[in-house]
Every structure is written in C-alpha cells, then in structure tokens.
Design a protein around this motif. Structure first.
Motif, PDB file in Angstrom:
ATOM      1  N   GLY A 153      12.296 -13.953  -7.883  1.00 30.97           N
ATOM      2  CA  GLY A 153      11.854 -14.660  -6.687  1.00 30.97           C
ATOM      3  C   GLY A 153      11.095 -13.764  -5.731  1.00 30.97           C
ATOM      4  O   GLY A 153      10.113 -14.185  -5.104  1.00 30.97           O
ATOM      5  N   ALA A 154      11.535 -12.504  -5.615  1.00 33.46           N
ATOM      6  CA  ALA A 154      10.848 -11.566  -4.727  1.00 33.46           C
ATOM      7  C   ALA A 154       9.473 -11.194  -5.253  1.00 33.46           C
ATOM      8  O   ALA A 154       8.635 -10.680  -4.499  1.00 33.46           O
ATOM      9  N   SER A 155       9.227 -11.466  -6.533  1.00 36.68           N
ATOM     10  CA  SER A 155       7.952 -11.097  -7.155  1.00 36.68           C
ATOM     11  C   SER A 155       6.928 -12.222  -7.115  1.00 36.68           C
ATOM     12  O   SER A 155       5.766 -12.012  -7.516  1.00 36.68           O
ATOM     13  N   VAL A 156       7.321 -13.404  -6.680  1.00 30.98           N
ATOM     14  CA  VAL A 156       6.377 -14.522  -6.561  1.00 30.98           C
ATOM     15  C   VAL A 156       5.354 -14.186  -5.474  1.00 30.98           C
ATOM     16  O   VAL A 156       5.718 -13.865  -4.338  1.00 30.98           O
ATOM     17  N   ALA A 157       4.080 -14.226  -5.831  1.00 29.78           N
ATOM     18  CA  ALA A 157       3.024 -13.873  -4.874  1.00 29.78           C
ATOM     19  C   ALA A 157       1.691 -14.392  -5.394  1.00 29.78           C
ATOM     20  O   ALA A 157       1.509 -14.547  -6.602  1.00 29.78           O
ATOM     21  N   PRO A 158       0.753 -14.651  -4.504  1.00 27.06           N
ATOM     22  CA  PRO A 158      -0.565 -15.099  -4.948  1.00 27.06           C
ATOM     23  C   PRO A 158      -1.475 -13.914  -5.290  1.00 27.06           C
ATOM     24  O   PRO A 158      -1.448 -12.872  -4.629  1.00 27.06           O
ATOM     25  N   GLY A 159      -2.261 -14.066  -6.340  1.00 26.63           N
ATOM     26  CA  GLY A 159      -3.375 -13.171  -6.637  1.00 26.63           C
ATOM     27  C   GLY A 159      -3.105 -11.686  -6.664  1.00 26.63           C
ATOM     28  O   GLY A 159      -3.781 -10.932  -5.964  1.00 26.63           O
ATOM     29  N   LEU A 160      -2.153 -11.230  -7.471  1.00 26.98           N
ATOM     30  CA  LEU A 160      -1.896  -9.800  -7.570  1.00 26.98           C
ATOM     31  C   LEU A 160      -2.935  -9.127  -8.466  1.00 26.98           C
ATOM     32  O   LEU A 160      -3.477  -9.740  -9.390  1.00 26.98           O
ATOM     33  N   SER A 161      -3.183  -7.860  -8.211  1.00 31.22           N
ATOM     34  CA  SER A 161      -4.029  -7.062  -9.093  1.00 31.22           C
ATOM     35  C   SER A 161      -3.164  -6.426 -10.174  1.00 31.22           C
ATOM     36  O   SER A 161      -1.944  -6.343 -10.036  1.00 31.22           O
ATOM     37  N   LEU A 162      -3.808  -5.939 -11.234  1.00 28.79           N
ATOM     38  CA  LEU A 162      -3.062  -5.281 -12.299  1.00 28.79           C
ATOM     39  C   LEU A 162      -2.368  -4.031 -11.774  1.00 28.79           C
ATOM     40  O   LEU A 162      -1.248  -3.703 -12.179  1.00 28.79           O
ATOM     41  N   GLU A 163      -3.024  -3.325 -10.859  1.00 32.56           N
ATOM     42  CA  GLU A 163      -2.409  -2.137 -10.268  1.00 32.56           C
ATOM     43  C   GLU A 163      -1.120  -2.490  -9.533  1.00 32.56           C
ATOM     44  O   GLU A 163      -0.116  -1.776  -9.639  1.00 32.56           O
ATOM     45  N   GLN A 164      -1.119  -3.601  -8.818  1.00 38.55           N
ATOM     46  CA  GLN A 164       0.086  -4.033  -8.109  1.00 38.55           C
ATOM     47  C   GLN A 164       1.195  -4.407  -9.086  1.00 38.55           C
ATOM     48  O   GLN A 164       2.366  -4.108  -8.843  1.00 38.55           O
ATOM     49  N   VAL A 165       0.831  -5.055 -10.182  1.00 37.82           N
ATOM     50  CA  VAL A 165       1.826  -5.404 -11.205  1.00 37.82           C
ATOM     51  C   VAL A 165       2.502  -4.145 -11.729  1.00 37.82           C
ATOM     52  O   VAL A 165       3.740  -4.069 -11.839  1.00 37.82           O
ATOM     53  N   ILE A 166       1.696  -3.144 -12.033  1.00 41.22           N
ATOM     54  CA  ILE A 166       2.229  -1.909 -12.608  1.00 41.22           C
ATOM     55  C   ILE A 166       3.096  -1.165 -11.613  1.00 41.22           C
ATOM     56  O   ILE A 166       4.211  -0.730 -11.936  1.00 41.22           O
ATOM     57  N   GLU A 167       2.622  -1.006 -10.387  1.00 41.36           N
ATOM     58  CA  GLU A 167       3.388  -0.210  -9.425  1.00 41.36           C
ATOM     59  C   GLU A 167       4.693  -0.887  -9.025  1.00 41.36           C
ATOM     60  O   GLU A 167       5.716  -0.216  -8.829  1.00 41.36           O
ATOM     61  N   ARG A 168       4.699  -2.213  -8.957  1.00 39.12           N
ATOM     62  CA  ARG A 168       5.944  -2.937  -8.677  1.00 39.12           C
ATOM     63  C   ARG A 168       6.977  -2.681  -9.777  1.00 39.12           C
ATOM     64  O   ARG A 168       8.143  -2.382  -9.516  1.00 39.12           O
ATOM     65  N   THR A 169       6.513  -2.821 -11.016  1.00 42.96           N
ATOM     66  CA  THR A 169       7.423  -2.664 -12.144  1.00 42.96           C
ATOM     67  C   THR A 169       7.923  -1.231 -12.257  1.00 42.96           C
ATOM     68  O   THR A 169       9.115  -0.996 -12.510  1.00 42.96           O
ATOM     69  N   VAL A 170       7.032  -0.282 -12.066  1.00 43.02           N
ATOM     70  CA  VAL A 170       7.416   1.134 -12.161  1.00 43.02           C
ATOM     71  C   VAL A 170       8.415   1.491 -11.065  1.00 43.02           C
ATOM     72  O   VAL A 170       9.408   2.192 -11.321  1.00 43.02           O
ATOM     73  N   ALA A 171       8.177   1.017  -9.842  1.00 44.72           N
ATOM     74  CA  ALA A 171       9.098   1.318  -8.741  1.00 44.72           C
ATOM     75  C   ALA A 171      10.486   0.770  -9.033  1.00 44.72           C
ATOM     76  O   ALA A 171      11.499   1.460  -8.842  1.00 44.72           O
ATOM     77  N   THR A 172      10.543  -0.453  -9.522  1.00 43.91           N
ATOM     78  CA  THR A 172      11.841  -1.046  -9.870  1.00 43.91           C
ATOM     79  C   THR A 172      12.505  -0.263 -10.993  1.00 43.91           C
ATOM     80  O   THR A 172      13.695   0.063 -10.931  1.00 43.91           O
ATOM     81  N   GLY A 173      11.729   0.051 -12.037  1.00 39.88           N
ATOM     82  CA  GLY A 173      12.286   0.736 -13.189  1.00 39.88           C
ATOM     83  C   GLY A 173      12.792   2.129 -12.876  1.00 39.88           C
ATOM     84  O   GLY A 173      13.857   2.546 -13.364  1.00 39.88           O
ATOM     85  N   ILE A 174      12.056   2.873 -12.050  1.00 38.20           N
ATOM     86  CA  ILE A 174      12.480   4.234 -11.708  1.00 38.20           C
ATOM     87  C   ILE A 174      13.823   4.217 -10.987  1.00 38.20           C
ATOM     88  O   ILE A 174      14.720   5.022 -11.276  1.00 38.20           O
ATOM     89  N   VAL A 175      13.995   3.290 -10.056  1.00 32.07           N
ATOM     90  CA  VAL A 175      15.260   3.232  -9.317  1.00 32.07           C
ATOM     91  C   VAL A 175      16.376   2.711 -10.215  1.00 32.07           C
ATOM     92  O   VAL A 175      17.539   3.103 -10.066  1.00 32.07           O
ATOM     93  N   CYS A 176      16.046   1.863 -11.172  1.00 32.19           N
ATOM     94  CA  CYS A 176      17.058   1.446 -12.164  1.00 32.19           C
ATOM     95  C   CYS A 176      17.565   2.654 -12.944  1.00 32.19           C
ATOM     96  O   CYS A 176      18.771   2.779 -13.213  1.00 32.19           O
ATOM     97  N   VAL A 177      16.652   3.548 -13.314  1.00 35.54           N
ATOM     98  CA  VAL A 177      17.049   4.765 -14.030  1.00 35.54           C
ATOM     99  C   VAL A 177      17.911   5.645 -13.133  1.00 35.54           C
ATOM    100  O   VAL A 177      18.906   6.236 -13.586  1.00 35.54           O
TER     101      VAL A 177
END
Length: 375
Positions: A153-177
């Motif tokens: 739900g927090a990821s729902v957003a209009p018109g993201l760029s590929l860079e935004q997709v990657i940085e969101r996922t990486v930020a989440t994944g790093i803190v998961c680790v």
C-alpha cells in the motif's frame, strides 16, 4: 443434515449475524489472554525498534532521505519468526524480507509500467489474498500478512521512474538484511519451545479452505477500497488493510472480535497520533516515537488486540508521515478512523455472507456452550 436440523443449530447466516451481535461478543473482545511468550514478544519489539533506530537516522542523513519510509518498512521484518523452532528463525526472516521487498518491487513496477491508480489498488486487493495464503501456508506467525500489505500500500504511486523503483526496493531490502543480521546476533536471548512447553501452532488447514479464505480476503479488500473511493477517502489502502485484518480470523467470532478491537483501538490510537502530529515533531522525534511504539506494541498486543491497536495506529500514521512525498498533517488521524471502520464493517459483513456451513455451525456451537456455561 436437514434444513430443520441446521436451523436448530442456528447455522443460517441470519443466525450467525445474531450470534455476533450478542452482548457477550463485546465482553469476549475485552478479554485479556496470557501471552504465549512475553519474552519473545518483547525481544521482537526491541529488535525491530533497534533496526529502526539504526537505519532511519542513517537514511535521513544520506543523499536519499526520501527513502526513509521504505527503510522503516524493512525494519518491520524483525517482528517475524519469534516462535520459530531453534535454528529456523533466520530462514523465516529471510523469506519475509524477500516478501517485503517483493511487495515494494511489484507495486512500484506496476506504477512504472503505467498502471493507473485504480489498477494498482486492484492489485493491492489481490495482494491481500496472496500474502494471507503465503503466510498461512508457510506458518510465519505474527504479525502476519498485514506487514506485507502495508508495504504494498505504501508503494502505490502514480508515474514512477525505473530509478525510483530500484531505489525503493534496494532501501527496503538493505534494511531487511540489517534486521536479519541483528536478529541473528541476538538469537541466544530468544526463548525456545521445549517438549514440556511447546509454542502453540495454528494447524495447517486443507488447501481448499486456505484458498477460500484468501479469495474472501481479496473480495473484502476490493469492496473496502471501492467504498472508500466512493466516500472520497484519501487512503483506500487503509480500508483494505482493515478488511484483511478482520477477515484473516480463522473463525467468525474471532472475525467479530478483531473488528471490535481494531475499531476501538484505532479511535484511541488516532487521537494519540493527532496529539503528536499537531506538535509538528522533527524527524528525529518521529523516529524515536516509532521505535518506542514498536516495542510497546509487541509487549501488549498478544494480550489484547485492541490495546495493541492503540499503539499500532499512531506508529503506522507516523511512519506514513515520515515516508510521504508531500507533508501530511493531523487530519490523517480522522481519515484513519473512517477507513478502519469501513474496512472492519466490510470484513464482518462479507465474512458472514461468504461463510461456509462449517463456519456458522462452529459459531452456533460456541454460542450454545457459552450460554450453557460450558467453557
């Protein structure tokens, strides 16, 4: 079984509604239960709070402060696996970290691929059933699928760029680790189940039953989203989460208990959030509040879900404010109450409407036992 016999057991849908509206149901929702392991619940809260306290300030001071909300989502992974057998919690945390990152990735990808907000919300409703099924099948235990749906739900957003997709996922994944590593480093503190004192485990229900429950949750989340949009709600994802929180209960009386507890706890918790937000706290104060609320939530939520919601609500709202691209003010508190009531009401109505005969017979038999003073 004949129709007359079914009616004798009070197994019709109208009977189920009558049982759920019985005054005894309210009393049942106020009951305090003994925690399975207060030590492990407290430890999980401490671990999640510690991860947040480490990661969020670092992200805030980094060149990517806009990713602080996704870092906070990664910290929530530390809450899983508290009752896992010795040697298995690490695997549970890794799986949950992958699911949390996947929730952010796939919803963000949908935006990058051009999906309109309506379609993204439809995917969010679908994710409610998918994550519920995965959590049930894998027996991850508390806090369950809501964590992953919160991330989606927090990821729902209009018109993201590929860079935004990657940085969101990486930020989440790093803190998961980071959460996995901190939990591994403090694993020796966790209480382990023994033969003399095993931790209770929800039985794995037949595949057909799990699929039905997942499908009901998708329908409930979708209906809650539609009603929220019809009411001009600004946060339909909250309504979907409210429906899922209610409908994941394994029995109808638990569905009703969770609805009453979530609604009552949200009202008080939203007031607390409003009192904090009107002070326009700094980022540092919000981070401290989120960490403290995370710990306190895990200490009390196992005793009564309503008490937990008093603390979960301000924590969720502060996390939302922390990660929002645009400033969000105290009005969020009122919006949270409305969306929660929509989700809770939809969850109860659809749970009864889509219930099976076994669901209703279990409820009727339980009400009969309570009326007779048997357990």
């Amino acid at each position: 079984m004949s129709v007359a016999a079914r009616q004798g057991l009070g197994a019709r849908r109208r009977d189920a509604a009558r049982h759920l509206l019985h005054p005894g149901q309210l009393k049942d929702s106020l009951t305090l239960v003994r925690q399975v392991s207060l030590r492990n619940a407290t430890l999980a809260g401490l671990q999640a709070a510690a991860v947040a306290a480490i990661a969020l300030p670092l992200v805030h001071l980094s060149p990517w402060p806009h990713l602080i909300g996704f870092a906070a989502l990664g910290a929530l992974v530390a809450l899983f696996g508290r009752f896992a057998p010795a040697g298995r919690r690490g695997g549970v945390l890794l799986q949950c970290g992958l699911l949390q990152s996947a929730a952010v990735l796939f919803m963000s990808l949908a935006s990058w691929l051009g999906a309109p907000i309506g379609l993204q919300l439809g995917l969010l409703a679908l994710s409610c059933g998918v994550f519920l099924f995965l959590c049930t099948a894998s027996r991850f235990g508390p806090p369950g699928p809501l964590i992953f749906v919160f991330a989606a739900g927090a990821s729902v957003a209009p018109g993201l760029s590929l860079e935004q997709v990657i940085e969101r996922t990486v930020a989440t994944g790093i803190v998961c680790v980071l959460a996995w590593g901190l939990c591994a480093a403090t694993e020796a503190i966790r209480q382990r189940p023994t033969e003399e004192r095993p931790f209770p485990e929800e039985p794995l229900r037949p595949l057909g039953h799990r699929l039905i429950v997942a499908a009901r949750s998708i329908a409930g989340a979708g209906a809650a989203i539609l009603i929220s949009l019809a009411l001009d709600g600004r946060h339909p994802a909250w309504a979907a989460m409210g429906a899922l929180a209610v409908m994941q209960g394994p029995h109808l009386h638990i569905v009703m208990n969770r609805a009453l507890q979530r609604m009552a706890g949200t009202v008080v918790g939203a007031l607390l959030a409003w009192l904090v937000l009107v002070q326009h706290p700094s980022v540092g104060m919000v981070i401290l509040a989120v960490a403290a609320l995370q710990l306190l939530t895990e200490v009390v939520i196992g005793a009564n879900y309503a008490i937990g919601q008093v603390l979960v609500t301000p924590m969720a709202l502060l996390m939302t404010a922390l990660g929002a691209p645009q400033p969000l003010g105290p009005e969020m508190a009122q919006e949270r109450i409305v969306e929660t009531f929509v989700g809770g009401a939809v969850g109860v109505v659809l749970s009864v409407t889509l219930s099976t005969l076994d669901d209703r017979r279990h409820l009727a038999e339980r009400r009969r036992r309570l009326a007779g003073g048997i357990g």
